[in-house]
Design a protein around this motif. Sequence first.
Motif, PDB file in Angstrom:
ATOM      1  N   GLY A 165       0.841  -1.196   0.000  1.00  0.00           N
ATOM      2  CA  GLY A 165       0.000   0.000   0.000  1.00  0.00           C
ATOM      3  C   GLY A 165       0.872   1.239   0.000  1.00  0.00           C
ATOM      4  N   LYS A 166       0.541   2.188  -0.857  1.00  0.00           N
ATOM      5  CA  LYS A 166       1.396   3.361  -1.033  1.00  0.00           C
ATOM      6  C   LYS A 166       1.455   4.261   0.197  1.00  0.00           C
ATOM      7  N   ASN A 167       0.520   4.091   1.139  1.00  0.00           N
ATOM      8  CA  ASN A 167       0.516   4.924   2.335  1.00  0.00           C
ATOM      9  C   ASN A 167       0.798   4.151   3.620  1.00  0.00           C
ATOM     10  N   ASN A 168       1.206   2.883   3.481  1.00  0.00           N
ATOM     11  CA  ASN A 168       1.535   2.075   4.655  1.00  0.00           C
ATOM     12  C   ASN A 168       3.051   2.038   4.844  1.00  0.00           C
ATOM     13  N   TRP A 173       3.934  -0.668   9.747  1.00  0.00           N
ATOM     14  CA  TRP A 173       3.973  -2.126   9.793  1.00  0.00           C
ATOM     15  C   TRP A 173       4.701  -2.642  11.023  1.00  0.00           C
ATOM     16  N   SER A 174       5.823  -2.045  11.358  1.00  0.00           N
ATOM     17  CA  SER A 174       6.569  -2.512  12.532  1.00  0.00           C
ATOM     18  C   SER A 174       5.762  -2.299  13.801  1.00  0.00           C
ATOM     19  N   SER A 175       5.039  -1.180  13.869  1.00  0.00           N
ATOM     20  CA  SER A 175       4.234  -0.876  15.048  1.00  0.00           C
ATOM     21  C   SER A 175       3.060  -1.839  15.189  1.00  0.00           C
ATOM     22  N   PHE A 176       2.368  -2.096  14.084  1.00  0.00           N
ATOM     23  CA  PHE A 176       1.189  -2.949  14.128  1.00  0.00           C
ATOM     24  C   PHE A 176       1.525  -4.434  13.973  1.00  0.00           C
ATOM     25  N   SER A 177       2.792  -4.791  14.094  1.00  0.00           N
ATOM     26  CA  SER A 177       3.169  -6.209  14.038  1.00  0.00           C
ATOM     27  C   SER A 177       2.940  -6.895  15.386  1.00  0.00           C
ATOM     28  N   GLU A 178       2.599  -6.122  16.396  1.00  0.00           N
ATOM     29  CA  GLU A 178       2.349  -6.652  17.734  1.00  0.00           C
ATOM     30  C   GLU A 178       1.102  -7.545  17.720  1.00  0.00           C
ATOM     31  N   PRO A 179       1.195  -8.792  18.212  1.00  0.00           N
ATOM     32  CA  PRO A 179       0.032  -9.681  18.207  1.00  0.00           C
ATOM     33  C   PRO A 179      -1.057  -9.159  19.147  1.00  0.00           C
ATOM     34  N   PRO A 180      -2.255  -8.855  18.637  1.00  0.00           N
ATOM     35  CA  PRO A 180      -3.330  -8.326  19.489  1.00  0.00           C
ATOM     36  C   PRO A 180      -3.743  -9.265  20.619  1.00  0.00           C
TER      37      PRO A 180
END
Length: 261
Positions: A165-168, A173-180
């Motif tokens: 994605g051109k805005n991701n 990605w590194s921040s949201f790689s955390e398992p919820p």
Amino acid sequence: MKENGKTYVGTTLPLDFNLLPDNYLFVVISKKGFPFLTKMDEDFPVPKSYYENQTLAYRTYQANQVINSVTKKYPNQFKKVIALGHSEGSDVVAKLGTVNTSITHFGYLSGGGNTQLIDFITFTRKKVAKGLISEKEAQREINSILEDFKKIMATPNATNKFWAGKNNSYKRWSSFSEPPIDNLLKISKPLFVAIGTKDQAVAPESAYLIPIEFIRKQKNNLTFKAYSGLDHGFGKELENGKYEKHWNTVFKDFLNWLNDK
């Protein structure tokens, strides 16, 4: 949007506001740097501040500040304080549950339990199972994904590098790689989780990790619903090429659940 001398205002929020009970205060939190209104079909340059704050930590902080501000402004006026997130927003809700003690109920829509990064590999393996690609092609695709992940984690705060994605940004990605799931398990308040079985953005297999872990940990505050045939936005592709929207169905189920809790 302006047309024939008239001004029309729409919203990106998919739910029907008429479903909201009169005694609800409904708060929507925008992403950093975005105005409340933009003109339709007019290019809007993504501000630098958005990329700099395109993180799970910032969005959690932002939501936490908003909730604290609202509850302070209207003390003792809320029987329930509800946090509802969809897609990336579901990750925010999970993290929010670890820092905000005012929230009484949580809604987690179209989110997985595992790290977002595993979904790309899961969907590649599904293409093999459907006969769309060969094992060799799949392995080549997976190896490429893993190499991309290495690059992302090597420069985790980069806001000028993008992936899927051109805005991701890499920072996103590194921040949201955390398992919820790690955050969801820390929530002791009532939790409503919903996933469409034909979600093409979050692998349903990842979402099923949530009830499994709650059962394993003997936690009984989870309500888990899988909506048959619905996609990431709770819609359904019909054979005649038409598209059915079921957002309101899910939202009504959520509201009914809130009334019972």
